[in-house]
Design a protein around this motif. Structure first.
Motif, PDB file in Angstrom:
ATOM      1  N   SER A   1       0.774  -1.167  -0.148  1.00  0.00           N
ATOM      2  CA  SER A   1      -0.021  -0.136   0.093  1.00  0.00           C
ATOM      3  C   SER A   1       0.959   1.378  -0.071  1.00  0.00           C
ATOM      4  O   SER A   1       0.610   2.154  -0.562  1.00  0.00           O
ATOM      5  CB  SER A   1      -1.082   0.067   1.268  1.00  0.00           C
ATOM      6  OG  SER A   1      -1.926  -0.830   1.234  1.00  0.00           O
ATOM      7  N   GLY A   2       1.898   1.227   0.889  1.00  0.00           N
ATOM      8  CA  GLY A   2       2.715   2.366   0.925  1.00  0.00           C
ATOM      9  C   GLY A   2       3.692   2.502  -0.597  1.00  0.00           C
ATOM     10  O   GLY A   2       3.581   3.808  -0.809  1.00  0.00           O
ATOM     11  N   GLN A   3       3.922   1.412  -1.306  1.00  0.00           N
ATOM     12  CA  GLN A   3       4.552   1.589  -2.612  1.00  0.00           C
ATOM     13  C   GLN A   3       3.540   2.186  -3.683  1.00  0.00           C
ATOM     14  O   GLN A   3       3.845   3.058  -4.183  1.00  0.00           O
ATOM     15  CB  GLN A   3       4.912   0.191  -3.118  1.00  0.00           C
ATOM     16  CG  GLN A   3       5.892  -0.449  -2.231  1.00  0.00           C
ATOM     17  CD  GLN A   3       6.542  -1.868  -2.978  1.00  0.00           C
ATOM     18  OE1 GLN A   3       6.348  -1.976  -4.228  1.00  0.00           O
ATOM     19  NE2 GLN A   3       6.988  -2.642  -2.213  1.00  0.00           N
ATOM     20  N   ILE A   4       2.383   1.566  -3.560  1.00  0.00           N
ATOM     21  CA  ILE A   4       1.108   2.171  -4.442  1.00  0.00           C
ATOM     22  C   ILE A   4       0.923   3.676  -4.259  1.00  0.00           C
ATOM     23  O   ILE A   4       1.251   4.440  -5.026  1.00  0.00           O
ATOM     24  CB  ILE A   4      -0.061   1.494  -4.167  1.00  0.00           C
ATOM     25  CG1 ILE A   4       0.042   0.073  -4.729  1.00  0.00           C
ATOM     26  CG2 ILE A   4      -1.104   2.369  -4.833  1.00  0.00           C
ATOM     27  CD1 ILE A   4      -1.069  -0.859  -4.628  1.00  0.00           C
ATOM     28  N   LEU A   5       0.997   4.208  -2.743  1.00  0.00           N
ATOM     29  CA  LEU A   5       0.822   5.532  -2.401  1.00  0.00           C
ATOM     30  C   LEU A   5       2.021   6.525  -2.968  1.00  0.00           C
ATOM     31  O   LEU A   5       1.879   7.572  -3.355  1.00  0.00           O
ATOM     32  CB  LEU A   5       0.668   5.755  -1.024  1.00  0.00           C
ATOM     33  CG  LEU A   5      -0.696   5.880  -0.480  1.00  0.00           C
ATOM     34  CD1 LEU A   5      -0.523   6.163   0.989  1.00  0.00           C
ATOM     35  CD2 LEU A   5      -1.388   7.166  -0.934  1.00  0.00           C
ATOM     36  N   ALA A   6       3.308   5.796  -2.879  1.00  0.00           N
ATOM     37  CA  ALA A   6       4.641   6.678  -3.189  1.00  0.00           C
ATOM     38  C   ALA A   6       4.306   7.031  -4.804  1.00  0.00           C
ATOM     39  O   ALA A   6       4.817   8.122  -5.309  1.00  0.00           O
ATOM     40  CB  ALA A   6       5.697   5.845  -2.900  1.00  0.00           C
ATOM     41  N   SER A   7       3.911   5.869  -5.475  1.00  0.00           N
ATOM     42  CA  SER A   7       3.736   6.090  -7.078  1.00  0.00           C
ATOM     43  C   SER A   7       2.442   6.997  -7.372  1.00  0.00           C
ATOM     44  O   SER A   7       2.798   7.822  -8.305  1.00  0.00           O
ATOM     45  CB  SER A   7       3.358   4.957  -7.738  1.00  0.00           C
ATOM     46  OG  SER A   7       2.065   4.420  -7.513  1.00  0.00           O
ATOM     47  N   LEU A   8       1.567   7.126  -6.516  1.00  0.00           N
ATOM     48  CA  LEU A   8       0.585   8.126  -6.838  1.00  0.00           C
ATOM     49  C   LEU A   8       0.826   9.482  -6.422  1.00  0.00           C
ATOM     50  O   LEU A   8       0.535  10.381  -7.110  1.00  0.00           O
ATOM     51  CB  LEU A   8      -0.717   7.952  -5.886  1.00  0.00           C
ATOM     52  CG  LEU A   8      -1.447   6.399  -6.021  1.00  0.00           C
ATOM     53  CD1 LEU A   8      -2.480   6.125  -5.176  1.00  0.00           C
ATOM     54  CD2 LEU A   8      -1.957   6.466  -7.594  1.00  0.00           C
ATOM     55  N   VAL A   9       1.780   9.566  -5.267  1.00  0.00           N
ATOM     56  CA  VAL A   9       2.009  11.063  -4.979  1.00  0.00           C
ATOM     57  C   VAL A   9       3.104  11.414  -5.952  1.00  0.00           C
ATOM     58  O   VAL A   9       3.084  12.937  -6.097  1.00  0.00           O
ATOM     59  CB  VAL A   9       3.164  10.844  -3.525  1.00  0.00           C
ATOM     60  CG1 VAL A   9       3.928  12.095  -3.335  1.00  0.00           C
ATOM     61  CG2 VAL A   9       2.003  10.790  -2.412  1.00  0.00           C
ATOM     62  N   MET A  10       3.892  10.855  -6.735  1.00  0.00           N
ATOM     63  CA  MET A  10       4.888  11.306  -7.627  1.00  0.00           C
ATOM     64  C   MET A  10       3.871  11.305  -9.352  1.00  0.00           C
ATOM     65  O   MET A  10       4.822  11.874  -9.878  1.00  0.00           O
ATOM     66  CB  MET A  10       6.072  10.493  -7.768  1.00  0.00           C
ATOM     67  CG  MET A  10       6.928  10.535  -6.462  1.00  0.00           C
ATOM     68  SD  MET A  10       7.305  12.235  -5.981  1.00  0.00           S
ATOM     69  CE  MET A  10       8.465  12.680  -7.249  1.00  0.00           C
ATOM     70  N   SER A  11       2.760  10.844  -9.178  1.00  0.00           N
ATOM     71  CA  SER A  11       2.053  11.020 -10.339  1.00  0.00           C
ATOM     72  C   SER A  11       0.368  11.239 -10.043  1.00  0.00           C
ATOM     73  O   SER A  11      -0.281  10.240 -10.206  1.00  0.00           O
ATOM     74  CB  SER A  11       2.342   9.641 -11.083  1.00  0.00           C
ATOM     75  OG  SER A  11       1.708   9.545 -12.636  1.00  0.00           O
ATOM     76  N   PRO A  12       0.207  12.155  -9.621  1.00  0.00           N
ATOM     77  CA  PRO A  12      -1.148  12.597  -9.473  1.00  0.00           C
ATOM     78  C   PRO A  12      -2.132  12.729 -10.603  1.00  0.00           C
ATOM     79  O   PRO A  12      -1.310  12.777 -11.567  1.00  0.00           O
ATOM     80  CB  PRO A  12      -1.197  13.770  -8.334  1.00  0.00           C
ATOM     81  CG  PRO A  12       0.119  14.527  -8.744  1.00  0.00           C
ATOM     82  CD  PRO A  12       1.246  13.544  -9.392  1.00  0.00           C
ATOM     83  N   PRO A  13      -3.296  12.902 -10.267  1.00  0.00           N
ATOM     84  CA  PRO A  13      -4.184  13.365 -11.583  1.00  0.00           C
ATOM     85  C   PRO A  13      -3.482  14.514 -12.594  1.00  0.00           C
ATOM     86  O   PRO A  13      -3.074  15.368 -11.706  1.00  0.00           O
ATOM     87  CB  PRO A  13      -5.532  13.569 -10.764  1.00  0.00           C
ATOM     88  CG  PRO A  13      -5.420  12.816  -9.596  1.00  0.00           C
ATOM     89  CD  PRO A  13      -4.187  12.785  -9.296  1.00  0.00           C
ATOM     90  N   LYS A  14      -3.579  14.298 -13.642  1.00  0.00           N
ATOM     91  CA  LYS A  14      -3.406  15.438 -14.398  1.00  0.00           C
ATOM     92  C   LYS A  14      -4.649  16.222 -15.109  1.00  0.00           C
ATOM     93  O   LYS A  14      -5.591  15.744 -14.812  1.00  0.00           O
ATOM     94  CB  LYS A  14      -2.259  15.010 -15.611  1.00  0.00           C
ATOM     95  CG  LYS A  14      -1.160  14.447 -15.053  1.00  0.00           C
ATOM     96  CD  LYS A  14      -0.285  13.617 -16.268  1.00  0.00           C
ATOM     97  CE  LYS A  14       0.995  13.292 -15.600  1.00  0.00           C
ATOM     98  NZ  LYS A  14       1.045  12.095 -14.549  1.00  0.00           N
ATOM     99  N   VAL A  15      -4.279  17.669 -15.681  1.00  0.00           N
ATOM    100  CA  VAL A  15      -5.304  18.317 -16.211  1.00  0.00           C
ATOM    101  C   VAL A  15      -6.089  17.390 -17.459  1.00  0.00           C
ATOM    102  O   VAL A  15      -5.347  16.954 -18.222  1.00  0.00           O
ATOM    103  CB  VAL A  15      -4.607  19.727 -16.972  1.00  0.00           C
ATOM    104  CG1 VAL A  15      -5.631  20.372 -17.790  1.00  0.00           C
ATOM    105  CG2 VAL A  15      -4.208  20.427 -15.749  1.00  0.00           C
ATOM    106  N   GLY A  16      -7.383  17.407 -17.297  1.00  0.00           N
ATOM    107  CA  GLY A  16      -8.096  16.500 -18.234  1.00  0.00           C
ATOM    108  C   GLY A  16      -8.597  15.251 -17.748  1.00  0.00           C
ATOM    109  O   GLY A  16      -9.507  14.621 -18.192  1.00  0.00           O
TER     110      GLY A  16
END
Length: 539
Positions: A395-410
């Protein structure tokens, strides 16, 4: 033991009796009789007394005195004596409401945002939920409950996990696809390439720090440069691994500036003592001091490390927490690359965590370190140490990836994500300013601007009478102040003595994390307490 003694005694007595009563034995030499009696006497006198037997039973196999002395030397102030006292008070309040002059304990001692009411980012939690329970991805109801981009991201992540099993071990550096995502995020942030093989996913940044200390420290003759004030993780980790903390003092008068001249002076002092300084820790934005380094200052630090052959350990977990428009976060890797130093030119370890920033996912224990500038054989040893822990939690690994790649415009979630992120960061900036102004209005208190991170670190000029009273209580003066503050208001802060400070000065660290509607009450409580405290001990 008792059975053995009884059996042995019975055997000796039986043999002795037979020797005395056997007619044949009576005709033998008196020396045999003496020998038997002597054996009996020796046996009984050799037995432990009741007292000593009881003593053997009551002596525990492990005492404080027999513990590893490195553990005894280690201290971690942010969860020390004052927090234990706060927890006792909290239990008392629950059992006896109205028993204290406050209704709740406000934990301003540690950067734990969600414990103080901060809400998690919806997109991050949606993706986590879908990854942990993938069977709902195929259900028609899911489309109405979750955003389309969170569903799509969950599928992408699950496809990167062998067996789509978030409960299984991963590669010891972390899931390769998630490291690819993090590397892409670092590259987008810095404008320089990042290699997923340089990334080690960890359970928060703390295990990564411990790992590097374990690798760097060989004996007490190895030193690690640390800022003073410093986050106690570093002093604790250095103590646990048997090294020596080499301090360099931040300049409070210049907003906690880091002067290279101070580094040079302390390096020379350490070398004169026979200490081999191996690495330099820089915390940017600062903890507990809240300053954000200027890029020019960072360049000087990189150059210093290059010249002196030091590993640069860059604690960058507060990189999202910048509150003043005139400052920006620049990673040390970006600064080093912009100076022309490549992958092999300077050993650099950068730490990041999902616990801070606007996400505040402390309990999920996610983070990583990016390791560059080390030879393949050293990298092999880093991997070996990482593999001893098998892997960090998924879960921590997944979150780290989300933090560095959050939603983008669009993306469907972008507007709500941006509103949540912006709302948290702008609120933190307002809270920081309100508390900063309140502290600076108190008699004998000065507080530098909170440029970043999650804390204020005011200096308190305590009256001599208060210092003498603290000495009587066998407490550091700032710890005495913090205990009195807690008992009077329920506000938990950490004494500056737990972080290190210029001798003769006293501080405390206070987070800016209590929810915004509670800040006025904190200011009122703190102001009233401080006035009474100063009046009580006025010289």
């Amino acid at each position: 033991m008792r059975k053995f003694v009884a059996h042995r005694a019975k055997k000796l007595i039986t043999n002795a009796t037979a020797s005395l009563l056997n007619p044949h034995h009576q005709s033998s030499s008196s020396s045999n009789q003496y020998y038997t009696s002597a054996r009996l006497a020796r046996f009984f006198t050799s037995l432990p007394s009741d007292t000593s037997m009881a003593s053997d039973k009551s002596t525990p196999p492990l005492t404080v005195d027999s513990l590893n002395p490195k553990v005894l030397k280690c201290e971690y102030a942010v969860r020390g004596e004052i927090v234990s006292l706060a927890q006792t008070l909290q239990q008392d309040l629950q059992a006896n409401p109205g028993s204290h002059p406050f209704e709740e304990i406000l934990y301003c001692n540690i950067g734990n945002p969600q414990s103080l009411g901060q809400q998690p980012i919806t997109f991050f939690r949606e993706v986590l939920a879908l990854c942990d329970h993938p069977t709902i991805l195929d259900k028609s109801e899911t489309q109405g409950l979750f955003s389309a981009d969170s569903i799509e991201r969950a599928w992408q992540i699950l496809d990167q996990i062998p067996g789509r099993a978030t409960g299984a071990y991963s590669h010891s550096q972390g899931i390769k696809g998630l490291r690819d995502t993090i590397a892409a995020g670092i590259e987008a942030r810095d404008g320089f390439p990042a290699d997923p093989n340089d990334i080690f996913l960890t359970d928060g940044a703390s295990p990564a720090v411990h790992m590097m200390m374990q690798l760097l420290i060989r004996s007490e003759q190895d030193g690690i440069f640390c800022p003073i004030p410093q986050y106690p993780l570093y002093s604790a980790s250095i103590a646990l691994h048997g090294g020596t903390l080499v301090p360099y003092y931040l300049d409070e008068a210049t907003g906690w500036g880091l002067e290279v001249s101070e580094l040079k002076k302390q390096l020379e002092t350490a070398r004169q003592k026979g200490i081999t300084v191996r690495a330099l820790v820089v915390i940017n934005p600062g903890n507990p001091t809240g300053q954000v380094l200027a890029e020019e200052n960072q360049r000087d630090i990189v150059e210093f490390c290059k010249k002196e052959g030091l590993v640069l350990l860059a604690d960058e977990v507060y990189q999202e927490n910048i509150y003043v428009p005139e400052k920006q976060f620049h990673s040390f890797k970006k600064v080093a690359r912009s100076m022309g130093y490549g992958d092999k030119d300077i050993p650099l370890v950068s730490f990041q965590s999902v616990s801070k920033g606007y996400y505040g996912e402390c309990g999920k224990r996610g983070g990583y370190m990016e390791v560059t500038g080390f030879s393949p054989d050293v990298r092999e040893q880093i991997y070996k140490v990482a593999s001893v822990n098998l892997c960090s939690n998924i879960s921590g690994q997944i979150l780290a990836s989300l933090v560095m790649s959050p939603p983008k415009v669009g993306d469907e979630s972008y507007d709500s994500y941006f509103a949540e992120r912006n709302g948290i960061l702008t609120s933190l900036a307002r809270r920081a300013k309100t508390l900063e102004d309140a502290l600076n209005s108190l008699e004998g208190v000065t507080c530098n601007k909170a440029e970043g991170a999650m804390y204020l670190f005011p200096q308190v000029k305590l009256p001599n009478k208060a210092i003498k009273e603290a000495e009587k209580a066998k407490k550091a003066p700032d710890a005495y102040y913090a205990i009195r503050l807690l008992n009077a208001t329920g506000i938990v802060v950490v004494p500056g003595s737990g972080f290190g400070q210029v001798p003769g000065t006293w501080h405390f660290r206070c987070t800016i994390l209590p929810q915004e509607e509670k800040i006025p009450a904190i200011v009122t409580r703190l102001t009233d307490f401080h006035k009474k405290f100063m009046d009580e001990f006025r010289d």
